[in-house]
Enzyme design. Structure first.
Site, PDB file in Angstrom:
ATOM      1  N   ASP A 159       0.821  -1.220   0.000  1.00  0.00           N
ATOM      2  CA  ASP A 159       0.000   0.000   0.000  1.00  0.00           C
ATOM      3  C   ASP A 159       0.854   1.269   0.000  1.00  0.00           C
ATOM      4  O   ASP A 159       0.341   2.368  -0.210  1.00  0.00           O
ATOM      5  CB  ASP A 159      -0.932   0.025   1.216  1.00  0.00           C
ATOM      6  CG  ASP A 159      -2.027  -1.035   1.109  1.00  0.00           C
ATOM      7  OD1 ASP A 159      -2.265  -1.541  -0.006  1.00  0.00           O
ATOM      8  OD2 ASP A 159      -2.638  -1.367   2.139  1.00  0.00           O
ATOM      9  N   LYS A 210      -5.771  -2.651  -7.197  1.00  0.00           N
ATOM     10  CA  LYS A 210      -6.118  -1.951  -5.949  1.00  0.00           C
ATOM     11  C   LYS A 210      -7.271  -0.985  -6.244  1.00  0.00           C
ATOM     12  O   LYS A 210      -7.945  -1.118  -7.256  1.00  0.00           O
ATOM     13  CB  LYS A 210      -4.887  -1.241  -5.385  1.00  0.00           C
ATOM     14  CG  LYS A 210      -3.783  -2.207  -4.948  1.00  0.00           C
ATOM     15  CD  LYS A 210      -4.209  -3.024  -3.749  1.00  0.00           C
ATOM     16  CE  LYS A 210      -3.164  -4.029  -3.337  1.00  0.00           C
ATOM     17  NZ  LYS A 210      -3.664  -4.976  -2.335  1.00  0.00           N
TER      18      LYS A 210
HETATM   19  C1  S3P Z   1      -5.231  -5.657   3.453  1.00  0.00           C
HETATM   20  C2  S3P Z   1      -4.430  -6.373   2.627  1.00  0.00           C
HETATM   21  C3  S3P Z   1      -3.823  -5.817   1.408  1.00  0.00           C
HETATM   22  C4  S3P Z   1      -3.857  -4.298   1.388  1.00  0.00           C
HETATM   23  C5  S3P Z   1      -5.186  -3.761   1.823  1.00  0.00           C
HETATM   24  C6  S3P Z   1      -5.527  -4.228   3.218  1.00  0.00           C
HETATM   25  C7  S3P Z   1      -5.808  -6.330   4.633  1.00  0.00           C
HETATM   26  O1  S3P Z   1      -4.532  -6.287   0.286  1.00  0.00           O
HETATM   27  O2  S3P Z   1      -3.546  -3.822   0.106  1.00  0.00           O
HETATM   28  O3  S3P Z   1      -5.174  -2.349   1.802  1.00  0.00           O
HETATM   29  O4  S3P Z   1      -6.278  -5.637   5.555  1.00  0.00           O
HETATM   30  O5  S3P Z   1      -5.801  -7.566   4.662  1.00  0.00           O
HETATM   31  P1  S3P Z   1      -4.139  -7.708  -0.374  1.00  0.00           P
HETATM   32  O6  S3P Z   1      -4.176  -8.651   0.717  1.00  0.00           O
HETATM   33  O7  S3P Z   1      -5.180  -8.021  -1.383  1.00  0.00           O
HETATM   34  O8  S3P Z   1      -2.801  -7.476  -0.983  1.00  0.00           O
END
Ligand code: S3P
Length: 443
Positions: free
Chosen positions: A329, A356
């Site tokens: 992120d 995203k």
């Molecule tokens: C998150 C996991 C990440 C991140 C998102 C929050 C989470 O996504 O980008 O903002 O809280 O599990 P991904 O697991 O799909 O990479």
């Protein structure tokens, strides 16, 4: 929102609570028996969507916004009741993916959807493993996206009568995830609470582990071995107090602002530094940044610290491989940082950025190019030749909070005026971002 070139950032700032941990506190607090009190909860729209969904599933949740405190009256693993209407997650990918895992284990039907951005994001990544567990879950428009409809399933294969009676129809599985995604991993682990045996997930690189840590704190039986996490079904989850550290993903904007604005020295207080999330700190150190951690603490397995950042001369580096999930992120703000580092920065293995809240490779490259940066998109990241001065431009945030915040920081170190379009999108993760940032920078 107009941002102008800034004087030094001085003093201290406290960023809001961690978004990932805030979501999980609501979810596990709801599935635990008893009263869970959560302090320093993130009052961002994404986490408020999670509260709304669990209220619709009949969990009483009190919100004391002034004190950023939430009280959840959990009803145990089988305490959720059928929602009267569709569950709406707004812009929150974490809510839809994790909640789908929980809903797959329920004895009632549900439908879950979100805003226009959510309805374009890939859900096949959770549909495949949840179906492998026997869930009857479908994309309503058959396009692999939300809305998702979850019917009750009945696929119990276990010989154990007791488990068969209790389990809501999911079978234990070992899923080899093609992506390093905490949302996928967590969705499976939460479904695994309702399975007929041990559920395992293996991922290519370790993604953020907040679900594992919090499940263990609430009494779940979780084991971790390298890139594999296992969970035993039907634990008795017990409520507990949760104090949420500041979100390192929000702190990242202040870290970078202090590094790139001359003569800055800023203390960012009480920031979560979980090793599955602290890739930004490693990147800054590799670039030569003057960053120190003070006052390190540990609460419920989650580490936190105050972060002291001083303006630094930086050099370009390569960022790739296993570090990527720990800073996924933060890549938009790392791209901004790289523009102020001498030499070349190469970001690889980050194709996840395309799915995203916006296509973050394309949006970063277009907007930074408009500000005068030397940046090129690649299939799985970007290449930045740093050291060229940036100038203000109109920035299309594409309603993506992390894009809007990244360019607000870029604007502090750019010549002229930077105009962030749709700045209110920051509300999903950091409603007071502009007040905090502009309060710190003397315009
Ligand atoms: C998150 C996991 C990440 C991140 C998102 C929050 C989470 O996504 O980008 O903002 O809280 O599990 P991904 O697991 O799909 O990479």
């Amino acid at each position: 929102m107009i941002i102008k070139k800034s004087g030094p950032l001085k003093g201290s700032v406290t960023v809001p609570g961690d978004k990932s941990i805030s979501h999980r506190a609501i979810m596990l607090g709801s599935l635990a028996q008893g009263k869970t009190e959560v302090d320093h909860f993130l009052l961002g729209d994404d986490c408020l969507s999670t509260i709304t969904c669990f209220r619709k599933l009949s969990i009483p949740i009190e919100l004391d916004a002034n004190n950023r405190r939430v009280t959840i009256h959990g009803k145990g693993l089988d305490g959720l009741l059928p929602p009267k209407d569709i569950l709406d997650v707004g812009n929150s990918g974490t809510t839809i993916r994790l909640l789908s895992g929980i809903l797959s284990g329920q004895k009632f039907k549900s439908t879950i959807t979100g805003d226009a951005s959510i309805r374009q994001r890939p859900m096949g990544r959770i549909l495949t493993p949840l179906r492998q567990m026997g869930a009857d879950i479908e994309s309503v428009n058959s396009n692999g996206c939300a809305p998702l409809k979850i019917n009750t399933s009945n696929n119990i294969k276990t010989e154990d009568k007791n488990l068969r009676r209790k389990a809501n129809g999911l079978k234990a599985t070992h899923y080899n995830s093609p992506v390093a995604s905490a949302q996928v991993k967590s969705s499976i682990l939460l479904a695994g609470l309702y399975a007929d045996g041990e559920t395992k997930v293996t991922e290519p690189f370790v993604s953020r582990n907040h679900t594992e840590l919090m499940l263990s704190e609430f009494g779940g039986q979780v084991t971790v071995s390298d890139n594999t996490v296992s969970i035993q079904p039907r634990p008795r989850l017990t409520s507990r107090k949760v104090t949420i550290p500041g979100d390192i993903s929000s702190a990242a904007y202040f870290i970078v602002a202090a590094l790139i604005v001359a003569n800055s020295e800023l203390l960012i207080k009480n920031v979560g530094i979980n090793p599955t999330r602290d890739g930004i700190l490693h990147v800054c150190h590799m670039m030569g940044a003057d960053i120190r951690l003070e006052n390190i603490k540990n609460d419920g397995g989650e580490r936190s610290a105050d972060i002291l950042v001083k303006h630094s001369n930086l050099k370009g580096i390569e960022i790739s491989g296993s570090i990527i999930p720990s800073l996924i992120d933060e890549i938009p703000i790392i791209a901004v940082l790289s523009c102020f580092a001498e030499g070349k920065t190469v970001i690889k293995d980050a194709e996840e950025l395309k799915v995203k809240e916006s296509n973050r490779i394309e949006v970063m490259v277009n907007n930074l190019t408009n500000m005068g940066a030397d940046i090129t998109a690649t299939e799985d990241g970007m290449i930045i030749n740093g050291g060229r001065p940036l100038h203000g431009a109109d920035i299309d945030s594409k309603l993506d909070h992390r894009i809007a915040m990244s360019f607000a920081v870029a604007g502090l170190a750019a010549d002229g005026e930077t105009n962030i379009l749709d700045p209110e999108c920051v509300a999903v993760s950091y409603p007071d971002f502009f007040e905090d940032l502009l309060g710190k920078s003397k315009l």
